[in-house]
Structure formats: structure tokens, C-alpha cells
Design a protein around this motif. Structure first.
Motif, mmCIF file in Angstrom:
data_model
loop_
_atom_site.group_PDB
_atom_site.id
_atom_site.type_symbol
_atom_site.label_atom_id
_atom_site.label_comp_id
_atom_site.label_asym_id
_atom_site.label_seq_id
_atom_site.Cartn_x
_atom_site.Cartn_y
_atom_site.Cartn_z
ATOM 1 N N ALA A 9 0.830 -1.195 0.000
ATOM 2 C CA ALA A 9 0.000 0.000 0.000
ATOM 3 C C ALA A 9 0.864 1.245 0.000
ATOM 4 O O ALA A 9 2.023 1.227 0.379
ATOM 5 N N ARG A 17 -0.332 -3.574 9.091
ATOM 6 C CA ARG A 17 -1.151 -3.455 10.282
ATOM 7 C C ARG A 17 -0.552 -4.119 11.513
ATOM 8 O O ARG A 17 -1.240 -4.422 12.450
ATOM 9 N N GLU A 125 -4.581 -2.649 -2.744
ATOM 10 C CA GLU A 125 -4.721 -1.518 -1.829
ATOM 11 C C GLU A 125 -4.842 -0.192 -2.568
ATOM 12 O O GLU A 125 -5.341 0.796 -2.022
ATOM 13 N N ASP A 152 -3.428 -10.450 4.058
ATOM 14 C CA ASP A 152 -3.679 -9.041 4.393
ATOM 15 C C ASP A 152 -4.374 -8.327 3.242
ATOM 16 O O ASP A 152 -5.312 -7.536 3.437
ATOM 17 N N SER A 153 -3.890 -8.589 2.029
ATOM 18 C CA SER A 153 -4.446 -7.919 0.849
ATOM 19 C C SER A 153 -5.864 -8.379 0.560
ATOM 20 O O SER A 153 -6.710 -7.593 0.122
ATOM 21 N N CYS A 156 -8.065 -6.628 2.983
ATOM 22 C CA CYS A 156 -8.229 -5.242 2.523
ATOM 23 C C CYS A 156 -9.267 -5.170 1.405
ATOM 24 O O CYS A 156 -10.151 -4.308 1.425
ATOM 25 N N ASP A 159 -12.792 -5.672 2.843
ATOM 26 C CA ASP A 159 -13.305 -4.517 3.572
ATOM 27 C C ASP A 159 -13.665 -3.355 2.657
ATOM 28 O O ASP A 159 -14.564 -2.573 2.953
ATOM 29 N N ARG A 160 -12.976 -3.266 1.522
ATOM 30 C CA ARG A 160 -13.234 -2.161 0.591
ATOM 31 C C ARG A 160 -14.334 -2.469 -0.415
ATOM 32 O O ARG A 160 -15.132 -1.589 -0.752
ATOM 33 N N THR A 259 -9.769 -10.294 10.941
ATOM 34 C CA THR A 259 -9.051 -9.036 10.738
ATOM 35 C C THR A 259 -7.555 -9.323 10.614
ATOM 36 O O THR A 259 -7.084 -10.406 10.973
#
Length: 379
Positions: A9, A17, A125, A152-153, A156, A159-160, A259
Motif C-alpha cells: 500500500a 497493520r 490496496e 492481508d491484501s 483489505c 473490507d473495501r 481481521t
């Protein structure tokens, strides 16, 4: 290894995070570049367990794709995006961080899906989509599930861009640990002893021939070799009879709700019982499985499992992660093991892992063996 490149990102650096700041260019050079080569894509595309599981998950559950919008995170060659399109998706956004995106576009066009599948080069991201999606599909799993930190990606992206009613492919994941035996333990100890023997010969020759005493470097060299030969976990494809005790789950993941903080570290206290007759406990084997179940509100019509457990019939490119003990310990059927496991991301590289593993063994006679604690590196 295990998934197509994706995930950093920011413009020059990204704050992961977990508090680790990662330079975008360095991360790309160390990680993503591998996935830009067709030979690496071919290795994954030849993994029949991987391919069959995703293929069946998509085509046995067409109701999740037919007429829907789909996001493929880290599309690589584009195979999952193509399948989603063939299963009837209205629109598929296939995001890929590397130049593999150019090959993916050619494959999409060659399969007459250019009007459905849109390949986007960039990190998830950073990209912007014109709409929310019904499905996120991704093959994000690394060695022992979490190595590479690509999940993680995916989180992300979820969530987006995932609709509240959306589903994740895969939907769930689990990590397993079991006691094992292997001749690798003896081999690695022999390799370590050989490296140290060679070092002491080097010291003698350097002092004799060149008049320089380098013995002050013995301790750091020894630590370096110990980490390399004895503490670095190994990739291996084990036979089921090399598992000498009951397997236990050390982590369960719901891909719809997890998360990043939930996966920054893994902690587990588990029990196992030796199931083999007189044998050697040479270490522990770790593996994972993922499931395609849809969601509670929108379940799969046919649940599919992809497992990397030891098998007589198949192997995967993930194999199992092996944590060897030096020296091995003699154990018998019925001996009980109480195991504490912890795994954290490496401070030097957030895509690598550090593991601490301790174990107490209670023999069938009631005798407690001296507990041991070991540190390992998943690199």
C-alpha cells in the motif's frame, strides 16, 4: 509460494497493520517479482489438488457466480477469473500486481472473455473499482497458510469492495500441527556438524598459512549455521506414516470476519497422543486446509475442501512445514504431548515467520520428560 503476487500500500511505503513499515519497491523486489515469471505460474497450475479444488468450488456452486460481480485478488495467469467468467459472472475484476497481468489479458482474450473479465495491473490496496462485488476469489495461501502475508491484501479487498451479502472463496481456513518422524533430523544434524568441522579446519589453515587468528568469529558463525541447519523449518511432502501422533488444530479462520490483527500472531496450546509403537519424535509437521462453504446467508450447494495434509495419493506444491528436533526423542504409543505453539511475523521481513514451540511429554508410565523449547524460522 502458493499464491499470485499482490499487496502493498501507499506510494513509496506501506504501514503494515502490525506496525512494520515496508518499502514498496523493496517488497516488490523481494516478493512479487517471483510471480511475474511463467515458470512459477506453471508450477502452481500443475498442482492438481489446488486446481481441482478451485475448479470444483466454482463450477459446483455456479449460483454464487451466475450474473454476479467477482473480484479475483492476485489473479496471476487469470485462471480463477476465467473460471468465474465461464461460470456465468456478469463482470470479473482480475487484479494483479506484476507484469503477469499482460499474460492474463492474452489468456482472457484467447478464451473469449474480454467483455466479462477486466484485468487490472496494480496492488489491491491502490486500485479503485467502479462497484462493489458479490464474490471475492483468491488463492492467497502460502507455506503453512500464512507465510507471505498475502491474506492481508485479501482482507483489505474484502473490507473495501465486498457487498454485505457477499461470499469469500475460500470461506474458511485451518492450521494443523502433529508430531512426526523423519530421517531429515539426522541429516540436518550431520550437515551442521560437517559445517562446523569445516570451520575449524578453516581456522587452522588460515592461522597456519596467513598468520591470522579468526577464532573470534566462531560464535557468530556457529549461531549462523545453527539457524540455517537446525532452526530453519523445511518444506517437505510427508507420507502419512511419518505422522506419529494425533493432529490438532492451532488456528481457525473465518475469511468473512477475520481481521489482520487476528493473524499477526498465532497462539495455541494443544494436546497430542503418540499413536505409533516405539518410535522417535523427530519434530512437528504443520499443514493447512481451506474450505469453500459460502456464507451462512448464502451457503455453498457443494462444499469443497482443499487440504495439504500428508497423503499417499497426492502432494501439493505447499507440502508440509517441518519443524525438526535435535536430537530426536524416543516415544511410545500412548505418550501424551502438551504443546505450546506461537508464530509471529519476522521483524526483518513481514512476509516471513518466526515460531516458538515448547512441549512436555508424559509417558504411559507416568514419568514426565524434561520439557523442551525451540525457536524456528519459516523463510
Amino acid at each position: 509460494m502458493g499464491s499470485t503476487g499482490n499487496g502493498f500500500a501507499g506510494d513509496r511505503a506501506a504501514t503494515i497493520r502490525g506496525g512494520t513499515v515496508v518499502d514498496k519497491d523493496v517488497d516488490f523486489a523481494n516478493y512479487f517479482c517471483t510471480y511475474g515469471f511463467l515458470y512459477h505460474q506453471k508450477e502452481m497450475l500443475c498442482d492438481r489438488v489446488r486446481m481441482d479444488s478451485y475448479y470444483n468450488a466454482v463450477f459446483d456452486n455456479k449460483h454464487h457466480f451466475d450474473g454476479k460481480t467477482v473480484l479475483d485478488v492476485g489473479t496471476g495467469s487469470g485462471i480463477l477469473a476465467i473460471w468465474a467468467g465461464q461460470a456465468g459472472a456478469r463482470k470479473v475484476y482480475a487484479v494483479e500486481a506484476t507484469k503477469m497481468s499482460e499474460h492474463a489479458r492474452k489468456l482472457v482474450k484467447a478464451n473469449n472473455l474480454q467483455d466479462v473479465v477486466e484485468v487490472i495491473e496494480g496492488s489491491i490496496e491502490d486500485v479503485t473499482l467502479p462497484e462493489k462485488v458479490d464474490v471475492i476469489i483468491s488463492e492467497w495461501m502460502g507455506y503453512f497458510l500464512l507465510r507471505e502475508s498475502m491474506f492481508d491484501s485479501v482482507i483489505c479487498a474484502r473490507d473495501r469492495w465486498l457487498k454485505p451479502t457477499g461470499v469469500m472463496y475460500p470461506s474458511n481456513a485451518r492450521m494443523w500441527l502433529a508430531p512426526m518422524r523423519s530421517r531429515l533430523a539426522d541429516q540436518k544434524m550431520s550437515d551442521h556438524e560437517g559445517a562446523m568441522g569445516d570451520w575449524f579446519c578453516f581456522l587452522d589453515e588460515t592461522k597456519t598459512n596467513y598468520g591470522v587468528d579468526m577464532s573470534v568469529l566462531t560464535k557468530p558463525f556457529s549461531e549462523e549455521q545453527k539457524k540455517y541447519y537446525l532452526q530453519t523449518s523445511l518444506w517437505n511432502n510427508l507420507h502419512p506414516n511419518q505422522v506419529v501422533g494425533t493432529a490438532a488444530i492451532i488456528k481457525e479462520i473465518d475469511c468473512l470476519t477475520v481481521t489482520v490483527n487476528d493473524i499477526l500472531n498465532v497462539r495455541a496450546s494443544i494436546s497430542s497422543s503418540i499413536s505409533a509403537e516405539e518410535t522417535r519424535l523427530c519434530g512437528f509437521a504443520g499443514w493447512f486446509d481451506v474450505h469453500f462453504r459460502g456464507s451462512k446467508e448464502n451457503p455453498a450447494q457443494q462444499e469443497i475442501e482443499l487440504t495439504t495434509a500428508p497423503s499417499e495419493d497426492y502432494s501439493t506444491h505447499w507440502g508440509q512445514q517441518v519443524f525438526l528436533l535435535h536430537p530426536p526423542i524416543s516415544v511410545s504409543k500412548g505418550d501424551d504431548l502438551n504443546i505450546n505453539f506461537s508464530m509471529d511475523r519476522s521483524k526483518q521481513n513481514h512476509r516471513l515467520m518466526e515460531v516458538e514451540l515448547s512441549c512436555e511429554i508424559k509417558q504411559t508410565s507416568g514419568k514426565l520428560l524434561l520439557p523442551f523449547r525451540n525457536k524456528f524460522y519459516i523463510e
